[in-house]
Design a protein around this motif. Structure first.
Motif: not given
Length: 486
Positions: A102-115
């Motif tokens: 779950l934490y990994q998936q939330l990291q992906v969401i934030n990272c996608c926004l940064s990208r």
């Protein structure tokens, strides 16, 4: 299993709140340096996932938990659509594979926004360069470098023509073999963001099919970006930048003395694998066009990736979610207790015995079978912290120097002061009586509600009632709890 985790989450939530109030001032330094969550595959102590676990633990029925989780996923969708970061999660870090999924998936969401934000900036920068280039052409003021008032870069190719560099970042220490122009780092596309489940799927796909398509796509993309940033370059220039071990420089070569008449062979040579007939790099280089990264077909679709994560969170089986919440709360409790117990001469070794047991027990996929023992160890630590006088033995009696097996360590703790297991069984029984009939273990949260409708419908809820139409004998709407996490 669902009720088992539910009961223990609720209990650990109550205990965790008490521990927080008791030693908040002592625990802050320890929390910031804690790594226990990575050892047990949980979440960082002050992360959004842990705060979410605490709120879930304060709810008493699966129905309320499901309703709350529905609102959490809905809020995550809103944050993504409004391009806002999830609080309590790093804004631009690749997934931490040692944390819970779950934490990994939330990291992906934030990272996608940064990208996406970086992509917008890069696109605007390229458009600005193109406008300045047009202005320079109209004014007949070409320059081989960057003037103080301009970000436009040019390179002279072998026939003497001056060509605009596109997608160039900064110069390297290399010069192009045929033209002597500086080699610039290209702005390249970022690779895919993979969580542990996607990595496993990718590995299985490669083993089953032998496909290396993703790697070829990335290599081709890098070649195109390199060609755009370095007009007049050749394959040897790319290899020297992208894969230095595949280039052997000549001892007589001195790029600073380049006069434009030497051939690339005089500068050095490619490795044997690079010169082999049919080499993939040679084939890709011949097909690569000079296209800056922001104008290429994306290698990773951020919108599609986030949509897949949010859809998965809507349908996640309760047992999978509760396991991650349980481990996250478990880690938080140990981190908070460590600030006090690790400095207590009488209890520090006993505490570390408990901690080692929990770490060893949480390794592997079958740790949930040991949940009763893990909870007993947690209660041991709680008693050590809140009522140390009840600990029936000192640290010397708690340990023997030659025993290593975790189960033996646990038995040697002789947990005489833990609460009776029967209390936990009664709590689970009361929970079953207070809730509706449990759904099968692997069913999503939606199945805890009316089978004809789902709280996890992708259609937005009606303003008058955010819940599905209930059966006549049930309350008109699940009780909504107060929560202020997101």
């Amino acid at each position: 299993m669902i009720f088992h985790f539910h009961c223990n989450i609720c209990k650990m939530f109550a205990e965790g709140n008490f521990l927080r109030r008791k030693i908040r001032s002592d625990s802050e330094a320890s929390i910031t340096l804690a790594t226990l969550h990575r050892d047990i595959h949980g979440a960082p102590p002050e992360s959004f996932v842990v705060k979410l676990s605490e709120v879930i633990g304060s709810l008493k029925t699966l129905r309320r938990m499901a309703f709350f989780w529905c609102k959490v996923v809905s809020e995550l969708r809103r944050l993504w659509s409004e391009e806002q970061y999830i609080p309590g999660v790093p804004v631009d870090e690749i997934p931490d594979l040692d944390s819970c999924l779950l934490y990994q998936q939330l990291q992906v969401i934030n990272c996608c926004l940064s990208r996406k934000r970086r992509h917008i900036i890069a696109t605007e920068s390229l458009d600005s360069v193109m406008r300045q280039c047009s202005s320079n052409v109209e004014g007949s003021s070409l320059s081989m470098g960057t003037s103080p008032a301009s970000s436009v870069l040019y390179a002279r190719i072998s026939n003497g023509e001056v060509v605009l560099r596109l997608g160039a970042d900064r110069p390297t220490d290399l010069t192009m073999l045929e033209t002597g122009e500086p080699v610039y780092f290209p702005i390249t596309q970022e690779g895919p963001l993979l969580t542990e489940d996607l990595i496993k799927e990718t590995e299985e796909l490669v083993l089953r099919t032998g496909s290396v398509g993703a790697g070829c796509s990335q290599l081709l993309s890098d070649m195109q970006a390199f060609k755009a940033a370095n007009p007049g370059c050749i394959l040897e220039d790319f290899v020297r930048w992208h894969s230095p071990p595949d280039w052997t420089a000549s001892e007589q070569s001195n790029e600073d003395d380049f006069d434009g008449s030497d051939f690339s062979s005089a500068k050095g040579q490619l490795s044997r694998r690079m010169k082999k007939e049919g080499n993939l790099w040679i084939e890709l280089w011949e097909t690569a066009k000079p296209v800056p990264a922001v104008k290429q077909v994306p290698l990773f679709d951020e919108d599609l990736a986030v949509e897949g994560i949010l859809n998965g969170l809507e349908d996640i089986p309760p047992a999978e979610l509760f396991e991650q919440f349980f481990v996250s709360l478990l880690g938080l409790g140990f981190v908070i207790a460590e600030a006090r117990l690790s400095t207590d001469d009488n209890l520090s070794k006993l505490f570390h015995e408990c901690k080692d047991y929990v770490v060893a027990s949480c390794q592997g996929s079958s740790w949930s079978e040991k949940i009763d023992d893990i909870c007993q160890v947690y209660e041991t630590v709680e008693t050590m912290l809140t009522h140390p006088e009840e600990v029936p033995m000192n640290q010397a009696e708690a340990m023997t120097p030659n025993a290593d097996e975790p189960k033996s360590r646990f038995k040697r703790l002789t947990l005489n002061f833990v609460k009776d297991r029967q209390q936990r069984k009664l709590a689970i029984k009361d929970l079953k009586n207070s809730d509706e009939s449990p759904a099968p273990l692997r069913q999503p949260f939606a199945n805890f509600f009316d089978g004809k409708s789902s709280l996890f419908s992708k259609k937005p809820p009606k303003p008058d009632c955010p819940c599905p139409s209930p059966a006549p004998e049930k309350p008109p709407c699940p009780v909504e709890t107060d929560w202020t996490i997101v």
